[in-house]
Design a protein around this motif. Structure first.
Motif, mmCIF file in Angstrom:
data_model
loop_
_atom_site.group_PDB
_atom_site.id
_atom_site.type_symbol
_atom_site.label_atom_id
_atom_site.label_comp_id
_atom_site.label_asym_id
_atom_site.label_seq_id
_atom_site.Cartn_x
_atom_site.Cartn_y
_atom_site.Cartn_z
ATOM 1 N N ILE A 141 8.538 16.842 3.432
ATOM 2 C CA ILE A 141 7.888 15.660 4.001
ATOM 3 C C ILE A 141 8.503 14.405 3.392
ATOM 4 N N ASP A 142 8.240 13.275 4.021
ATOM 5 C CA ASP A 142 8.720 11.997 3.514
ATOM 6 C C ASP A 142 7.549 11.192 2.970
ATOM 7 N N ILE A 143 7.737 10.631 1.774
ATOM 8 C CA ILE A 143 6.745 9.748 1.191
ATOM 9 C C ILE A 143 6.860 8.389 1.881
ATOM 10 N N PRO A 144 5.758 7.688 2.153
ATOM 11 C CA PRO A 144 5.833 6.381 2.793
ATOM 12 C C PRO A 144 6.838 5.455 2.111
ATOM 13 N N SER A 145 7.703 4.813 2.897
ATOM 14 C CA SER A 145 8.775 3.986 2.334
ATOM 15 C C SER A 145 8.246 2.779 1.574
ATOM 16 N N PHE A 146 7.071 2.270 1.961
ATOM 17 C CA PHE A 146 6.517 1.085 1.307
ATOM 18 C C PHE A 146 5.782 1.408 0.015
ATOM 19 N N LEU A 147 5.580 2.689 -0.244
ATOM 20 C CA LEU A 147 4.841 3.098 -1.433
ATOM 21 C C LEU A 147 5.800 3.263 -2.607
ATOM 22 N N THR A 174 2.149 2.483 12.414
ATOM 23 C CA THR A 174 2.422 3.277 13.613
ATOM 24 C C THR A 174 3.881 3.635 13.863
ATOM 25 N N ASN A 175 4.808 2.878 13.278
ATOM 26 C CA ASN A 175 6.207 3.075 13.696
ATOM 27 C C ASN A 175 7.190 2.964 12.539
ATOM 28 N N LEU A 230 5.278 -1.558 7.244
ATOM 29 C CA LEU A 230 4.792 -2.308 6.087
ATOM 30 C C LEU A 230 5.914 -2.480 5.075
ATOM 31 N N SER A 231 5.974 -3.650 4.474
ATOM 32 C CA SER A 231 6.862 -3.841 3.334
ATOM 33 C C SER A 231 6.072 -3.503 2.075
ATOM 34 N N THR A 232 6.757 -3.215 1.014
ATOM 35 C CA THR A 232 6.076 -2.920 -0.249
ATOM 36 C C THR A 232 5.245 -4.115 -0.697
ATOM 37 N N LYS A 233 5.775 -5.317 -0.516
ATOM 38 C CA LYS A 233 5.057 -6.525 -0.926
ATOM 39 C C LYS A 233 3.751 -6.672 -0.167
ATOM 40 N N THR A 234 3.791 -6.507 1.157
ATOM 41 C CA THR A 234 2.573 -6.635 1.963
ATOM 42 C C THR A 234 1.571 -5.541 1.611
ATOM 43 N N PHE A 235 2.071 -4.348 1.407
ATOM 44 C CA PHE A 235 1.200 -3.232 1.031
ATOM 45 C C PHE A 235 0.454 -3.556 -0.260
ATOM 46 N N LEU A 275 0.583 6.768 9.957
ATOM 47 C CA LEU A 275 0.019 6.920 8.614
ATOM 48 C C LEU A 275 -1.144 5.964 8.419
ATOM 49 N N LEU A 276 -2.204 6.467 7.797
ATOM 50 C CA LEU A 276 -3.404 5.674 7.533
ATOM 51 C C LEU A 276 -3.565 5.464 6.034
ATOM 52 N N ILE A 277 -3.740 4.192 5.651
ATOM 53 C CA ILE A 277 -4.072 3.842 4.274
ATOM 54 C C ILE A 277 -5.571 3.591 4.227
#
Length: 260
Positions: free
Chosen positions: A157-163, A78-79, A59-64, A232-234
């Motif tokens: 842990i790593d925070i989601p990159s798109f967040l 998933t990836n 996911l990109s930040t924009k799409t998220f 990861l599940l949103i």
């Protein structure tokens, strides 16, 4: 009131299949039905066009932000290569934090286990913790709201990159869920402040999502999605009823947070 709501829900279904039927209602009763119908449609708009969890590789930040963050539409990523954890982020890690009195929590969910406290759970018999033959299945969760403990966990842990960083952990809380195959959380609705993300760090977990009862005529009743390690599940757990079940052969470890 419940009879009115049920009747209004049926009215929603009938109006969709036979619009002219609504014209047969007149006066205040028709206005009441229309008001309730309109309210139900608005409240169920988040699930009306959702037939399954969207599954995307990244996911990109924009799409998220535009498609998922505040729409109530669930998505499984998933990836995304940014997801991960440090070696040793496992049951023993939390057990050692507990022994060192560094694991401060605000809420503990024992689910169907007999553990009275988190410390009690983390000090379970070693055969239980390592899934030796004959172990009793278990599943637990807890909320970390102490900043020092949160910092310790964040380092591993790593925070989601798109967040966006400024949206993550708005209320300084992290949730941890750990359990053995065959166990999980029962169907429920959360009462947290914001929508949630949950990263599966190890093992696999099947989620069953269910729309609210009031949306029975507007939305698909329920559907499932399986989340594997590294995915990861949103999900806005305040509006989607949900239950989980650990599947496979390994212990499930997941970390969850909210975003504003």
């Amino acid at each position: 009131m419940w009879k009115i709501l049920v009747y209004a829900s049926a009215h929603v279904s009938l109006v969709r299949t036979s619009p002219q039927l609504s014209d047969s209602y007149t006066g205040p009763l028709k206005e009441t039905f229309n008001d309730i119908t309109r309210s139900l449609l608005e409240e169920c708009s988040f699930c009306a066009k959702v037939d399954a969890v969207d599954i995307v590789p990244s996911l990109s930040t924009k799409t998220f932000l535009n498609k998922y963050a505040y729409t109530g539409r669930p998505v499984l990523v998933t990836n995304d290569k940014s997801f991960g954890r440090s070696p040793g982020f496992d049951f023993e890690f939390f057990k050692n934090l507990s022994k060192a009195k560094q694991l401060k929590t605000c809420q503990f969910f024992r689910y169907k286990t007999k553990f009275k406290t988190l410390d009690d759970a983390l000090n379970m018999d070693q055969d239980q913790a390592t899934l030796k033959p004959g172990y009793t299945p278990w599943y637990i969760g807890w909320n970390i709201c102490d900043n020092k403990t949160i910092d310790i966990v964040k380092e591993r842990i790593d925070i989601p990159s798109f967040l966006p960083e400024n949206l993550a952990f708005p209320n300084s809380k992290i949730w941890i869920f750990i359990g053995t195959p065959g166990n999980g959380a029962p169907m429920h609705l959360d009462k947290v402040k914001y929508p949630s993300w949950q990263t599966q760090l190890s093992g696999s977990k099947k989620w069953t999502l269910q729309s609210p009862p009031k949306c029975i005529f507007s939305c698909r009743k329920h559907f499932e999605v399986t989340v594997h390690a590294g995915q990861l599940l949103i999900l806005d757990t305040n509006i989607w009823y949900h239950q989980t079940k650990t599947i496979g052969q390994n212990i499930s470890i997941a970390v969850s947070g909210e975003y504003k």
